[in-house]
Every structure is written in structure tokens, then in C-alpha cells.
Design a protein around this motif. Structure first.
Motif, mmCIF file in Angstrom:
data_model
loop_
_atom_site.group_PDB
_atom_site.id
_atom_site.type_symbol
_atom_site.label_atom_id
_atom_site.label_comp_id
_atom_site.label_asym_id
_atom_site.label_seq_id
_atom_site.Cartn_x
_atom_site.Cartn_y
_atom_site.Cartn_z
ATOM 1 N N GLU A 17 0.801 -1.222 0.000
ATOM 2 C CA GLU A 17 0.000 0.000 0.000
ATOM 3 C C GLU A 17 0.837 1.276 0.000
ATOM 4 O O GLU A 17 0.356 2.331 -0.388
ATOM 5 C CB GLU A 17 -0.932 0.038 1.216
ATOM 6 C CG GLU A 17 -2.021 -1.016 1.225
ATOM 7 C CD GLU A 17 -1.510 -2.352 1.759
ATOM 8 O OE1 GLU A 17 -0.379 -2.362 2.280
ATOM 9 O OE2 GLU A 17 -2.231 -3.350 1.651
ATOM 10 N N ALA A 18 2.073 1.186 0.470
ATOM 11 C CA ALA A 18 2.837 2.417 0.661
ATOM 12 C C ALA A 18 4.330 2.134 0.740
ATOM 13 O O ALA A 18 4.767 0.987 0.897
ATOM 14 C CB ALA A 18 2.382 3.118 1.942
ATOM 15 N N THR A 19 5.096 3.214 0.645
ATOM 16 C CA THR A 19 6.525 3.171 0.920
ATOM 17 C C THR A 19 6.750 3.817 2.273
ATOM 18 O O THR A 19 6.271 4.927 2.521
ATOM 19 C CB THR A 19 7.320 3.930 -0.159
ATOM 20 O OG1 THR A 19 7.129 3.301 -1.426
ATOM 21 C CG2 THR A 19 8.800 3.942 0.176
ATOM 22 N N VAL A 20 7.466 3.122 3.150
ATOM 23 C CA VAL A 20 7.717 3.625 4.500
ATOM 24 C C VAL A 20 9.156 4.112 4.593
ATOM 25 O O VAL A 20 10.097 3.351 4.337
ATOM 26 C CB VAL A 20 7.467 2.539 5.569
ATOM 27 C CG1 VAL A 20 7.746 3.106 6.962
ATOM 28 C CG2 VAL A 20 6.036 2.023 5.481
ATOM 29 N N ALA A 49 8.717 9.478 -4.280
ATOM 30 C CA ALA A 49 7.923 10.085 -5.347
ATOM 31 C C ALA A 49 8.117 9.327 -6.651
ATOM 32 O O ALA A 49 7.167 9.121 -7.422
ATOM 33 C CB ALA A 49 8.315 11.558 -5.514
ATOM 34 N N GLU A 50 9.347 8.895 -6.914
ATOM 35 C CA GLU A 50 9.625 8.135 -8.132
ATOM 36 C C GLU A 50 8.955 6.768 -8.097
ATOM 37 O O GLU A 50 8.537 6.244 -9.139
ATOM 38 C CB GLU A 50 11.140 7.984 -8.303
ATOM 39 C CG GLU A 50 11.859 9.302 -8.577
ATOM 40 C CD GLU A 50 13.370 9.145 -8.539
ATOM 41 O OE1 GLU A 50 13.836 8.044 -8.146
ATOM 42 O OE2 GLU A 50 14.075 10.120 -8.886
ATOM 43 N N MET A 51 8.840 6.188 -6.909
ATOM 44 C CA MET A 51 8.205 4.883 -6.774
ATOM 45 C C MET A 51 6.696 4.966 -6.947
ATOM 46 O O MET A 51 6.050 4.016 -7.369
ATOM 47 C CB MET A 51 8.529 4.278 -5.399
ATOM 48 C CG MET A 51 9.988 3.891 -5.215
ATOM 49 S SD MET A 51 10.518 2.621 -6.409
ATOM 50 C CE MET A 51 9.431 1.263 -5.949
ATOM 51 N N GLY A 52 6.118 6.123 -6.611
ATOM 52 C CA GLY A 52 4.664 6.265 -6.671
ATOM 53 C C GLY A 52 4.009 5.641 -5.452
ATOM 54 O O GLY A 52 4.654 4.966 -4.648
ATOM 55 N N GLY A 53 2.714 5.850 -5.313
ATOM 56 C CA GLY A 53 1.997 5.272 -4.189
ATOM 57 C C GLY A 53 2.050 6.141 -2.945
ATOM 58 O O GLY A 53 2.695 7.193 -2.912
ATOM 59 N N HIS A 54 1.357 5.672 -1.902
ATOM 60 C CA HIS A 54 1.304 6.412 -0.653
ATOM 61 C C HIS A 54 2.656 6.352 0.069
ATOM 62 O O HIS A 54 3.484 5.478 -0.198
ATOM 63 C CB HIS A 54 0.203 5.848 0.244
ATOM 64 C CG HIS A 54 -1.163 5.899 -0.389
ATOM 65 N ND1 HIS A 54 -1.781 7.081 -0.711
ATOM 66 C CD2 HIS A 54 -2.029 4.912 -0.751
ATOM 67 C CE1 HIS A 54 -2.968 6.834 -1.239
ATOM 68 N NE2 HIS A 54 -3.138 5.511 -1.285
ATOM 69 N N VAL A 55 2.828 7.290 1.011
ATOM 70 C CA VAL A 55 4.100 7.394 1.736
ATOM 71 C C VAL A 55 3.827 7.513 3.230
ATOM 72 O O VAL A 55 2.960 8.287 3.657
ATOM 73 C CB VAL A 55 4.920 8.621 1.270
ATOM 74 C CG1 VAL A 55 6.237 8.702 2.039
ATOM 75 C CG2 VAL A 55 5.164 8.570 -0.226
#
Length: 208
Positions: free
Chosen positions: A87-90, A113-119
Motif C-alpha cells: 500500500e505504501a513506501t515507508v 515520489a519516483e516509486m509512486g503510491g502512498h508514503v
């Protein structure tokens, strides 16, 4: 050091060279918070009036040229890890995040940001954050919103919560008590978005 001569003007004094700048003070609910004033004029340092603060020229000096050692009990800041989940990058941050270590936070946020998705920015191991790094989080939050995703903060310290609340940024950032709570909240957000999309698609088929 910061001097507030009256209700309308504020003077910042650089802790390194003694240079000063005076400008109209921002109207804030707490006169001890000077983050907006610092950021607008290119200075760096503490979001609070007690300092330390550095003028734009001294902000470019190497660490040995400054007079504000890192808090020994907290240690230098850095990125402990970047975990890519469903769901996200932590991004897990540790130590005091200031001008000397803010570049690592900037790099990590750019990577998310480059990976996309929630943070999720895990601040459970961070004690203090300065005005420069706070600005990085604000810009990353804005950029995430423009991409249609969410950047949230997990387990900020009492100091960071105080700054966010006083700057009225606590209503801008989703803030969770822990990393697990943040991931659970984002999972619910993803589920709601998926359900809404399915409902829209079904409605479009029915209408056709």
C-alpha cells in the motif's frame, strides 16, 4: 537567537556570524514559533524563536564552520530504511533532522515520489526537526497530493507535534500514533478508493 521587538516586527540573529534580518512578524498563535519567517528569508535552523538560526550564507558552510553541535543525547539524523510495501513506501528516519542531515531526507522523499503510491514517514526515532527539514515534508506532502496519493506521518515526537500544531500543519498531514496505525489507515483508504471506483464502474454499465 531571536528578538521580537514588538507585535509587528521580528529580528533574526545568525548564531554563526551575527548577521541580522528584520521583517514584519507573521501572525501565529504562538509567538515562539518562527518557522514561516525563517523559511521565507532563506534562513535555516530551529522552528522556534530560541534558535539556533543561520543566515543563508552560513547555512552553506560545512558543519565544522558552525557553532551549534548536534544534541549529544539524540545524535545525527539519517534514514534507517525505506520499505516498499503493497500500500505504501515507508521511510524510517532517526536522530535529529537538521540542515546537516536534511539531504538524506530529501533524497529519500524524492525516491518515494519516483516509486509512486502512498508514503509513510516514520518519525518514531526522531526527536527534533528543524525548519529546513520541516519544509521538505511540507513540499513532499503537497507533491504527493498533486499525484493523487497521501503522505502521512507516523509517531512524531512531542516537539514535532507541537510545531505542527502551532503552524496549523497538523490538519494538513494525516498523523498516526505508530507505523502500523498509519499502514492500517492507508489500507482503509485504498479499500475505500477501490470500492468507490467499482461503484462508479457499475453505475456506468447500468446507465448504458
Amino acid at each position: 537567537m531571536t528578538v521580537v521587538p514588538d507585535d509587528h516586527l521580528m529580528t533574526l540573529i545568525c548564531d554563526t556570524c551575527g548577521d541580522t534580518i528584520t521583517a514584519p512578524a507573521c501572525v501565529l498563535p504562538d509567538a515562539e514559533v518562527v518557522w514561516t519567517f525563517v523559511a521565507e528569508h532563506g534562513w535555516s535552523g530551529s522552528p522556534f524563536a530560541t534558535g539556533p538560526h543561520r543566515c543563508p550564507s552560513c547555512s552553506l558552510l560545512p558543519p565544522s564552520g558552525r557553532t551549534h553541535p548536534s544534541c549529544d543525547s539524540h545524535g545525527p539524523g539519517g534514514i534507517l530504511g525505506i520499505d516498499h510495501l503493497d500500500e505504501a513506501t515507508v521511510v524510517t528516519v532517526a536522530g535529529d533532522i537538521d540542515l546537516d542531515t536534511g539531504d538524506t531526507l530529501r533524497t529519500a522523499l524524492r525516491h518515494t515520489a519516483e516509486m509512486g503510491g502512498h508514503v509513510v514517514v516514520d518519525l518514531s526515532r526522531v526527536h527534533v526537526i528543524d525548519s529546513t527539514s520541516l519544509g521538505l515534508l511540507v513540499r513532499a506532502h503537497r507533491d504527493a497530493r498533486e499525484r493523487g496519493v497521501t503522505l502521512c506521518l507516523a509517531a512524531p515526537s512531542r516537539f514535532i507535534r507541537t510545531v505542527l500544531h502551532t503552524m496549523r500543519l497538523d490538519v494538513a498531514f494525516p498523523i498516526f500514533d505508530s507505523r502500523d496505525h498509519a499502514l492500517a489507515g492507508l489500507s482503509q483508504l485504498v479499500l475505500c478508493s477501490s470500492t468507490a471506483a467499482d461503484t462508479t464502474t457499475a453505475g456506468a454499465r447500468t446507465g448504458s
